[in-house]
Write a protein that holds these residues in place. Structure first.
Motif, PDB file in Angstrom:
ATOM      1  N   PHE A 108      -5.076   3.603  -1.952  1.00  0.00           N
ATOM      2  CA  PHE A 108      -3.608   2.796  -1.776  1.00  0.00           C
ATOM      3  C   PHE A 108      -3.632   2.964  -0.318  1.00  0.00           C
ATOM      4  O   PHE A 108      -3.401   2.138   0.573  1.00  0.00           O
ATOM      5  CB  PHE A 108      -2.411   2.847  -2.688  1.00  0.00           C
ATOM      6  CG  PHE A 108      -3.205   2.300  -3.984  1.00  0.00           C
ATOM      7  CD1 PHE A 108      -3.604   0.464  -4.653  1.00  0.00           C
ATOM      8  CD2 PHE A 108      -2.594   2.959  -5.351  1.00  0.00           C
ATOM      9  CE1 PHE A 108      -3.790   0.818  -5.375  1.00  0.00           C
ATOM     10  CE2 PHE A 108      -3.060   2.543  -6.715  1.00  0.00           C
ATOM     11  CZ  PHE A 108      -3.199   1.306  -6.336  1.00  0.00           C
ATOM     12  N   VAL A 109      -3.489   4.099  -0.295  1.00  0.00           N
ATOM     13  CA  VAL A 109      -3.143   4.641   1.376  1.00  0.00           C
ATOM     14  C   VAL A 109      -3.492   3.925   2.255  1.00  0.00           C
ATOM     15  O   VAL A 109      -3.972   4.255   3.427  1.00  0.00           O
ATOM     16  CB  VAL A 109      -2.066   5.929   1.362  1.00  0.00           C
ATOM     17  CG1 VAL A 109      -3.768   6.886   1.951  1.00  0.00           C
ATOM     18  CG2 VAL A 109      -1.716   6.400   2.808  1.00  0.00           C
ATOM     19  N   SER A 110      -5.557   4.232   2.648  1.00  0.00           N
ATOM     20  CA  SER A 110      -5.798   4.077   3.444  1.00  0.00           C
ATOM     21  C   SER A 110      -6.234   2.105   3.266  1.00  0.00           C
ATOM     22  O   SER A 110      -7.191   1.976   4.157  1.00  0.00           O
ATOM     23  CB  SER A 110      -7.608   4.430   2.973  1.00  0.00           C
ATOM     24  OG  SER A 110      -8.036   3.931   1.454  1.00  0.00           O
ATOM     25  N   ALA A 163       1.212  -1.794   0.415  1.00  0.00           N
ATOM     26  CA  ALA A 163       0.085  -0.408  -0.058  1.00  0.00           C
ATOM     27  C   ALA A 163       1.089   1.016  -0.166  1.00  0.00           C
ATOM     28  O   ALA A 163       0.648   2.192  -0.684  1.00  0.00           O
ATOM     29  CB  ALA A 163      -0.802   0.229   1.362  1.00  0.00           C
ATOM     30  N   LEU A 164       1.737   1.152   0.056  1.00  0.00           N
ATOM     31  CA  LEU A 164       2.943   2.588   0.977  1.00  0.00           C
ATOM     32  C   LEU A 164       3.769   2.047  -0.481  1.00  0.00           C
ATOM     33  O   LEU A 164       3.641   4.105  -0.611  1.00  0.00           O
ATOM     34  CB  LEU A 164       3.573   2.447   2.109  1.00  0.00           C
ATOM     35  CG  LEU A 164       4.683   3.964   2.197  1.00  0.00           C
ATOM     36  CD1 LEU A 164       3.898   4.816   2.542  1.00  0.00           C
ATOM     37  CD2 LEU A 164       6.044   3.108   3.766  1.00  0.00           C
ATOM     38  N   PHE A 188       1.201   3.549  -3.163  1.00  0.00           N
ATOM     39  CA  PHE A 188       1.063   5.403  -2.928  1.00  0.00           C
ATOM     40  C   PHE A 188       1.823   6.336  -2.865  1.00  0.00           C
ATOM     41  O   PHE A 188       1.623   6.817  -3.947  1.00  0.00           O
ATOM     42  CB  PHE A 188       0.226   5.664  -1.294  1.00  0.00           C
ATOM     43  CG  PHE A 188       0.792   6.707  -0.569  1.00  0.00           C
ATOM     44  CD1 PHE A 188      -0.581   7.622  -1.204  1.00  0.00           C
ATOM     45  CD2 PHE A 188       1.320   7.078   0.114  1.00  0.00           C
ATOM     46  CE1 PHE A 188      -0.481   9.107  -0.471  1.00  0.00           C
ATOM     47  CE2 PHE A 188       1.389   8.762   0.367  1.00  0.00           C
ATOM     48  CZ  PHE A 188       0.412   9.525  -0.261  1.00  0.00           C
ATOM     49  N   CYS A 189       2.939   5.991  -2.925  1.00  0.00           N
ATOM     50  CA  CYS A 189       4.359   6.852  -3.304  1.00  0.00           C
ATOM     51  C   CYS A 189       3.841   6.815  -4.305  1.00  0.00           C
ATOM     52  O   CYS A 189       4.488   7.758  -5.505  1.00  0.00           O
ATOM     53  CB  CYS A 189       5.225   6.023  -2.697  1.00  0.00           C
ATOM     54  SG  CYS A 189       5.227   6.439  -1.420  1.00  0.00           S
ATOM     55  N   ASN A 230      -6.449   6.814  -6.777  1.00  0.00           N
ATOM     56  CA  ASN A 230      -6.148   5.394  -6.830  1.00  0.00           C
ATOM     57  C   ASN A 230      -5.331   5.565  -5.467  1.00  0.00           C
ATOM     58  O   ASN A 230      -4.695   4.317  -4.747  1.00  0.00           O
ATOM     59  CB  ASN A 230      -4.846   4.878  -8.085  1.00  0.00           C
ATOM     60  CG  ASN A 230      -5.531   4.064  -8.777  1.00  0.00           C
ATOM     61  OD1 ASN A 230      -7.282   3.971  -8.486  1.00  0.00           O
ATOM     62  ND2 ASN A 230      -5.274   3.593 -10.114  1.00  0.00           N
ATOM     63  N   SER A 231      -3.883   6.756  -5.282  1.00  0.00           N
ATOM     64  CA  SER A 231      -3.181   7.057  -4.545  1.00  0.00           C
ATOM     65  C   SER A 231      -4.061   7.214  -2.621  1.00  0.00           C
ATOM     66  O   SER A 231      -3.170   6.113  -2.070  1.00  0.00           O
ATOM     67  CB  SER A 231      -2.706   8.494  -4.762  1.00  0.00           C
ATOM     68  OG  SER A 231      -2.944   9.282  -4.319  1.00  0.00           O
ATOM     69  N   ILE A 232      -4.906   7.617  -2.730  1.00  0.00           N
ATOM     70  CA  ILE A 232      -6.027   7.758  -1.092  1.00  0.00           C
ATOM     71  C   ILE A 232      -6.419   6.089  -0.973  1.00  0.00           C
ATOM     72  O   ILE A 232      -6.534   5.728  -0.288  1.00  0.00           O
ATOM     73  CB  ILE A 232      -7.151   8.647  -1.387  1.00  0.00           C
ATOM     74  CG1 ILE A 232      -6.718   9.925  -1.755  1.00  0.00           C
ATOM     75  CG2 ILE A 232      -7.843   9.059  -0.140  1.00  0.00           C
ATOM     76  CD1 ILE A 232      -7.815  10.829  -2.278  1.00  0.00           C
ATOM     77  N   SER A 261       1.382   8.801  -6.422  1.00  0.00           N
ATOM     78  CA  SER A 261       1.761  10.066  -5.829  1.00  0.00           C
ATOM     79  C   SER A 261       2.454  10.586  -6.956  1.00  0.00           C
ATOM     80  O   SER A 261       2.363  12.249  -6.913  1.00  0.00           O
ATOM     81  CB  SER A 261       1.971  10.411  -4.366  1.00  0.00           C
ATOM     82  OG  SER A 261       0.886   9.680  -3.149  1.00  0.00           O
TER      83      SER A 261
END
Length: 418
Positions: free
Chosen positions: A77-79, A42-43, A46-47, A73-75, A50
């Motif tokens: 992934f991070v959640s 996920a991290l 997200f990176c 998608n980044s939101i 972003s």
């Protein structure tokens, strides 16, 4: 339990260590592994997403729809770690299905020449890494979704919907980074998977080796081999000729009563370890220890040509070993030894703590030779003496009334003839 938690004492920033440790506490090893894999993926996703948002906006503001879809998608992934603690199904839906559909939408905006749709190929691998092989439903659904999305992108999204995405440099740059991303996201999980498998195999091999060593310590090698071939078979052998030796430490009980437990164990361990070495030297089978008594046998589990001579040599070496150790003990050290030879029955008893033992009149008589003997001496029966008299010196003791057996003529074994 293997600790997969990342310590906050490392050089990682606090926020990064905190994120990687989300929801790891209190979980079993397998659940922690899945959670940790999700946190890392996920991290990383997200990176990556972003970064693409920034690239799109900096390259051309007209690419804002693509930047917006990538930001969604980044939101997501991070959640995912926070969603996973509530529901694995919703985690799968948002992280795999919705994100895959969004990748198809981004490919529609940017065109198939950008290679964005290639990211669909890694979704099933990531699902397998996070949820494991037990969730076959997740794996099948994600594979079908990725396949359908890839086919759609190849056939229906050749030209970009956004005119700003037609730039040749942008197309080639995105294709290059898409291929690189897919390569990394395939190689890294595969490497981690194979590494985990090799670590597990090494652990299994080490555990197998420990089990084998324990089995061969508990049972004779031939008996252990037979049980490995047929674990449920009954091991019971009729032995035509065995020689049995019993040895007992003189005055052990009153001595043990005055010593702390660790000294009692240390006392016995020092003596019996020396006896174990002698048993191995003479090729004898250690049967068991009973308190301060030590029992070995020759001619079992496999017959041998000179069983009585072997236990006689063992008995004499035990006397020498005890004499050498005696100065180490303030109250001195002596043993009584008895031996006898004849037929017996041997076998394995128990189904949890397996035990190889021997029974019969021969065993009882050898035990009585020890218990009716004298400190520092080796008492043998006439049957044993007749086999040994050509090479050993004996002293006649006479007739001894043996409990449970009757009158027996016995002899003291003094040593080998000059």
């Amino acid at each position: 339990m293997v600790n997969t938690e990342v310590s906050t004492d490392t050089r990682l920033p606090r926020w990064l260590a905190w994120y990687l440790n989300i929801d790891l506490a209190g979980k079993e090893k397998r659940e922690r592994r899945h959670q940790f894999a999700l946190n890392i993926v996920a991290l990383g996703a997200f990176c990556s997403a972003s970064f693409y948002v920034l690239v799109y906006l900096l390259y051309d503001l007209r690419l804002w729809p693509t930047a917006f879809g990538t930001a969604i998608n980044s939101i997501i992934f991070v959640s995912l770690p926070f969603i996973y603690r509530r529901s694995a199904t919703w985690t799968f839906f948002w992280g795999a299905i919705f994100a895959s559909l969004n990748i198809v939408f981004l490919t529609y905006l940017m065109g198939s020449a950008t290679g964005i749709f290639l990211l669909l190929l890694i979704v099933p691998a990531v699902v397998l890494l996070i949820f494991g092989p037990s969730r076959r439903d997740f794996l099948v659904i994600s594979s079908l979704t990725s396949l359908a999305g890839t086919v759609f992108c190849v056939w229906f999204t050749s030209e970009p919907a956004l005119s700003a995405a037609s730039d040749a440099l942008l197309q080639k740059g995105l294709m290059t980074t898409s291929v690189l991303s897919v390569l990394l996201l395939v190689v890294i999980p595969s490497y981690l998977g194979f590494l985990r498998a090799e670590v597990a195999e090494d652990a299994l091999e080490a555990e197998h080796a420990r089990s084998e060593a324990l089995l061969y310590n508990l049972l004779p090698e031939d008996i252990a081999a037979r049980l490995k071939v047929e674990p449920d078979q009954t091991i019971a052998d009729s032995l035509p000729k065995v020689a049995i030796l019993f040895a007992d430490i003189v005055d052990f009980t009153p001595r043990a009563a005055s010593l702390p437990p660790e000294e009692v164990v240390g006392f016995l361990n020092k003596i019996f370890r020396a006896f174990d070495e002698l048993a191995e030297k003479h090729g004898l089978e250690k049967i068991k220890t009973i308190g301060d008594a030590y029992m070995v046998a020759a001619g079992m589990p496999n017959p041998c040509g000179d069983p009585v001579h072997r236990v006689a040599e063992m008995a004499l070496d035990m006397q020498s070993a005890v004499e050498a150790m005696a100065p180490d003990f303030p109250e001195g050290l002596q043993v009584r030894i008895g031996l006898h030879a004849g037929p017996a029955v041997a076998g394995v008893i128990g189904n949890r703590k397996l035990f190889y033992d021997v029974w019969g009149e021969t065993v009882n008589t050898a035990s009585r030779m020890e218990s009716h003997g004298e400190p520092g001496r080796i008492q043998v029966t006439t049957a044993a003496k007749e086999e040994l008299e050509d090479t050993y010196e004996f002293e006649q003791r006479g007739t001894v009334e043996v409990k449970g057996i009757g009158a027996l003529e016995t002899w003291w074994l003094d040593g080998a003839k000059a």
